[in-house]
Scaffold this motif. Structure first.
Motif, PDB file in Angstrom:
ATOM      1  N   ALA A  98      35.453  41.640  42.854  1.00 14.09           N
ATOM      2  CA  ALA A  98      36.294  40.616  43.469  1.00 14.09           C
ATOM      3  C   ALA A  98      36.452  39.405  42.555  1.00 14.09           C
ATOM      4  O   ALA A  98      37.543  38.850  42.415  1.00 14.09           O
ATOM      5  N   ARG A  99      35.375  38.978  41.910  1.00 15.52           N
ATOM      6  CA  ARG A  99      35.444  37.804  41.050  1.00 15.52           C
ATOM      7  C   ARG A  99      36.264  38.071  39.796  1.00 15.52           C
ATOM      8  O   ARG A  99      36.964  37.191  39.293  1.00 15.52           O
ATOM      9  N   GLN A 100      36.183  39.303  39.280  1.00 18.57           N
ATOM     10  CA  GLN A 100      36.990  39.650  38.109  1.00 18.57           C
ATOM     11  C   GLN A 100      38.469  39.513  38.411  1.00 18.57           C
ATOM     12  O   GLN A 100      39.243  38.973  37.619  1.00 18.57           O
ATOM     13  N   ILE A 101      38.888  39.999  39.582  1.00 23.17           N
ATOM     14  CA  ILE A 101      40.282  39.880  39.988  1.00 23.17           C
ATOM     15  C   ILE A 101      40.656  38.409  40.140  1.00 23.17           C
ATOM     16  O   ILE A 101      41.738  37.973  39.725  1.00 23.17           O
ATOM     17  N   SER A 102      39.751  37.628  40.699  1.00 22.07           N
ATOM     18  CA  SER A 102      40.009  36.189  40.875  1.00 22.07           C
ATOM     19  C   SER A 102      40.183  35.516  39.532  1.00 22.07           C
ATOM     20  O   SER A 102      41.110  34.705  39.342  1.00 22.07           O
ATOM     21  N   TYR A 103      39.330  35.835  38.571  1.00 21.84           N
ATOM     22  CA  TYR A 103      39.442  35.229  37.239  1.00 21.84           C
ATOM     23  C   TYR A 103      40.744  35.643  36.555  1.00 21.84           C
ATOM     24  O   TYR A 103      41.431  34.828  35.932  1.00 21.84           O
ATOM     25  N   GLN A 104      41.111  36.921  36.688  1.00 23.36           N
ATOM     26  CA  GLN A 104      42.344  37.409  36.068  1.00 23.36           C
ATOM     27  C   GLN A 104      43.554  36.711  36.683  1.00 23.36           C
ATOM     28  O   GLN A 104      44.518  36.390  35.984  1.00 23.36           O
ATOM     29  N   ALA A 111      39.345  35.463  48.659  1.00 21.85           N
ATOM     30  CA  ALA A 111      38.782  34.466  47.747  1.00 21.85           C
ATOM     31  C   ALA A 111      39.057  33.040  48.193  1.00 21.85           C
ATOM     32  O   ALA A 111      38.337  32.120  47.824  1.00 21.85           O
ATOM     33  N   GLY A 112      40.080  32.822  48.983  1.00 27.92           N
ATOM     34  CA  GLY A 112      40.464  31.461  49.317  1.00 27.92           C
ATOM     35  C   GLY A 112      39.931  30.945  50.633  1.00 27.92           C
ATOM     36  O   GLY A 112      39.815  29.743  50.840  1.00 27.92           O
ATOM     37  N   ASN A 113      39.587  31.850  51.551  1.00 25.80           N
ATOM     38  CA  ASN A 113      39.095  31.480  52.875  1.00 25.80           C
ATOM     39  C   ASN A 113      37.674  32.017  53.021  1.00 25.80           C
ATOM     40  O   ASN A 113      37.445  33.220  52.914  1.00 25.80           O
ATOM     41  N   LEU A 139      29.653  37.140  52.711  1.00 26.21           N
ATOM     42  CA  LEU A 139      30.083  35.962  51.967  1.00 26.21           C
ATOM     43  C   LEU A 139      29.071  35.730  50.848  1.00 26.21           C
ATOM     44  O   LEU A 139      27.880  35.532  51.101  1.00 26.21           O
ATOM     45  N   TYR A 140      29.554  35.762  49.611  1.00 23.69           N
ATOM     46  CA  TYR A 140      28.687  35.554  48.456  1.00 23.69           C
ATOM     47  C   TYR A 140      28.731  34.099  48.010  1.00 23.69           C
ATOM     48  O   TYR A 140      29.799  33.489  47.942  1.00 23.69           O
ATOM     49  N   PHE A 141      27.559  33.580  47.690  1.00 24.64           N
ATOM     50  CA  PHE A 141      27.412  32.251  47.117  1.00 24.64           C
ATOM     51  C   PHE A 141      27.113  32.388  45.621  1.00 24.64           C
ATOM     52  O   PHE A 141      26.545  33.392  45.181  1.00 24.64           O
ATOM     53  N   ASP A 142      27.502  31.375  44.860  1.00 21.83           N
ATOM     54  CA  ASP A 142      27.146  31.356  43.439  1.00 21.83           C
ATOM     55  C   ASP A 142      26.986  29.911  42.999  1.00 21.83           C
ATOM     56  O   ASP A 142      27.371  28.981  43.716  1.00 21.83           O
ATOM     57  N   PRO A 160      30.070  28.700  48.374  1.00 24.01           N
ATOM     58  CA  PRO A 160      30.741  29.963  48.719  1.00 24.01           C
ATOM     59  C   PRO A 160      31.757  30.342  47.649  1.00 24.01           C
ATOM     60  O   PRO A 160      32.459  29.478  47.119  1.00 24.01           O
ATOM     61  N   ARG A 161      31.819  31.628  47.349  1.00 21.90           N
ATOM     62  CA  ARG A 161      32.740  32.079  46.306  1.00 21.90           C
ATOM     63  C   ARG A 161      33.762  33.113  46.786  1.00 21.90           C
ATOM     64  O   ARG A 161      34.923  33.032  46.467  1.00 21.90           O
ATOM     65  N   THR A 162      33.322  34.093  47.552  1.00 21.56           N
ATOM     66  CA  THR A 162      34.270  35.111  48.020  1.00 21.56           C
ATOM     67  C   THR A 162      33.676  35.890  49.188  1.00 21.56           C
ATOM     68  O   THR A 162      32.457  36.008  49.312  1.00 21.56           O
TER      69      THR A 162
END
Length: 220
Positions: A211-217, A156-158, A34-37, A126-128
């Motif tokens: 993962a974050r790139q896909i989330s942003y897209q 990304a959501g859970n 689990l990554y935090f930002d 938490p981010r993803t």
């Protein structure tokens, strides 16, 4: 990035020359993080913009049934990288997931106090969740560690790191794997030669950023 065919081919050769990670199975072992930002995704954009000094903060487990988790901070300055870690009780890790960082104050290690101050002052959240399978090989000389990561998925959501039924989505095509070679000082010649014939693309691969790139897209 290498093909799965090359991953399988090289795995057989590495098994004959190096020590296998004791956790390796036929397809490697599970890694879930689990990554935090920060509030405005400062760590993500530092990586995207190629900042010289950057970091990542994550909780890591190897099985949803684990009774503990490892809080890790990876810091990078140019080619130099430092990783520090702290083992947390499962219940304390769950409180961090809920954005309550006070359990860190109960740990005597200075790194715990540092993480508490950082996560509170910069509003880490938490981010993803990233999950993949890793197969690792070890040469004791120069702390050489060769890893192949594949089946890379994200949720990304859970953010429930310990959920055994966490719904994940692929962030990289199934026909590819990520090869990483880690060592101190220099890489032994016979290992460099053995990996030299791989058809690979050399690039900086961050599973978190994928993962974050896909989330942003998705949200554009």
């Amino acid at each position: 990035m290498v093909s799965m065919a090359d991953f399988i081919r090289k795995s057989h050769k590495l098994q004959q020359l190096l020590h296998e990670d004791p956790h390796n199975g036929p397809h490697g072992y599970l890694v879930r993080s689990l990554y935090f930002d920060t509030e405005y995704d400062g760590d993500f954009f530092d990586k995207e913009y190629g900042m010289e000094v950057r970091k990542k903060l994550r909780l890591r487990i190897y099985d949803p049934q684990n009774t503990s988790a490892v809080l890790e901070m990876k810091q990078k300055q140019g080619e130099q990288q430092l990783k520090r870690s702290l083992r947390l009780r499962r219940e304390d890790a769950q409180r961090l997931i809920a954005c309550d960082y006070t359990p860190l104050l109960r740990y005597p290690e200075p790194f715990a106090a540092e993480c508490y101050a950082l996560m509170n002052s910069r509003c880490y959240r938490p981010r993803t969740v990233i999950q993949y399978r890793r197969k690792a090989f070890i040469a004791k000389e120069n702390s050489i560690r060769i890893t192949f990561d594949h089946q890379i998925d994200a949720a990304a959501g859970n953010f429930d790191l310990f959920d055994p039924k966490l719904i994940m989505n692929p962030v990289m095509e199934r026909g590819s794997a990520v090869l990483e070679v880690k060592y101190n000082g220099f890489l032994l010649g016979y290992i460099k030669e053995m990996l030299g014939d791989l058809e690979k693309s050399e690039l900086s691969v961050s599973k978190y950023c994928l993962a974050r790139q896909i989330s942003y897209q998705t949200h554009l």
